[in-house]
Design an enzyme around this catalytic site. Structure first.
Site: not given
Ligand code: E4P
Length: 250
Positions: A120
């Site tokens: 990622k």
């Molecule tokens: C997923 O890959 C993201 O990091 C995550 O959905 C972020 O979510 P949040 O906005 O609730 O922190």
């Protein structure tokens, strides 16, 4: 079929009004079913979602790791390995470096942990450059922190396997996050980009439904909204009645 939804809707609306406008662009149709990922580093929640039998993968980020108290490089690595042992699907592991060389070095190590690890990478200049490097070297990536169609185009051009638009955070800032999913879906369909749209930052069960309608390939959600999809008061009332009546012939 999925990404042609809004185009077909528009075409249907125009039908009869102006015959010349009732033309669909030639689009490569992809047959896909929306995948469910869980967005957490909590092993119990991951197991619970996996036991439901509908889980296709996991996404994590440094904040989610910190939330469950995973501390230190070795512990993080071990945590990813444990998640890979629980779920047979793509597991996003996020780099914390922000320069090209650092992202590549970190990503190579993460990718070597397990065949299902997807690196990622944040949507920054060096991140895009690193995604291209990973693509050229057979390492799959998830481009994260995406908040605009332009960013999604860059991620796809660099060859990201997944692009993660954060719809909840867009909602939080007063805009309609779901519109970004529709827009990216349309662009990718028109252009034929293979990158999968991984709708992230999910806040509710309704978000999941909206993502399915808008053409997301994947939704990554905390456990609560996934379990929320099960619920309907009429299901509970209906079941109570069936069970009550079943006693009559038991
Ligand atoms: C997923 O890959 C993201 O990091 C995550 O959905 C972020 O979510 P949040 O906005 O609730 O922190």
């Amino acid at each position: 079929m999925r990404r042609t939804g809004s185009l077909m809707r528009r075409a249907r609306q125009n039908r009869g009004k102006n015959k010349e406008r009732y033309i669909l662009p030639i689009i490569k149709l992809k047959k896909r079913l929306m995948k469910f990922f869980i967005d957490t580093a909590d092993l119990e929640q991951i197991k619970e979602a996996n036991d439901l039998g509908i889980l296709d993968g996991v996404t994590t980020n440094p904040s989610l790791m910190a939330k469950v108290g995973v501390k230190g490089h070795e512990a993080v690595i071990q945590h990813y390995k444990t998640i890979c042992d629980i779920v047979d699907g793509d597991i996003s592991a996020e780099v914390v470096s922000t320069d090209f060389k650092g992202i590549v070095e970190e990503g190579k190590k993460l990718a070597a942990l397990h065949k299902n690890i997807v690196v990622k990478v944040p949507m920054i200049k060096d991140g895009v450059k690193a995604i291209k490097w990973f693509t050229d070297n057979g390492i799959r990536t998830n481009c994260t922190l995406v908040f605009s169609a332009g960013q999604a185009i860059l991620a796809a051009k660099a060859g990201a396997a997944y692009v993660s638009p954060f719809i909840g955070r867009i909602d939080d800032s007063g805009w309609e996050g779901i519109n970004l999913i529709s827009q990216i879906a349309e662009i990718y369909a028109v252009q034929g980009f293979e990158t999968e749209i991984l709708a992230a930052s999910i806040r509710s069960s309704n978000h999941i439904i909206q993502c399915a309608e808008a053409g997301a390939d994947v939704v990554t959600s905390p456990l609560e909204p996934i379990l929320g999809l099960l619920k309907h008061p009429l299901t509970d009332i209906g079941l109570a009645k069936f069970l009550e009546d079943a006693k009559k012939f038991a």
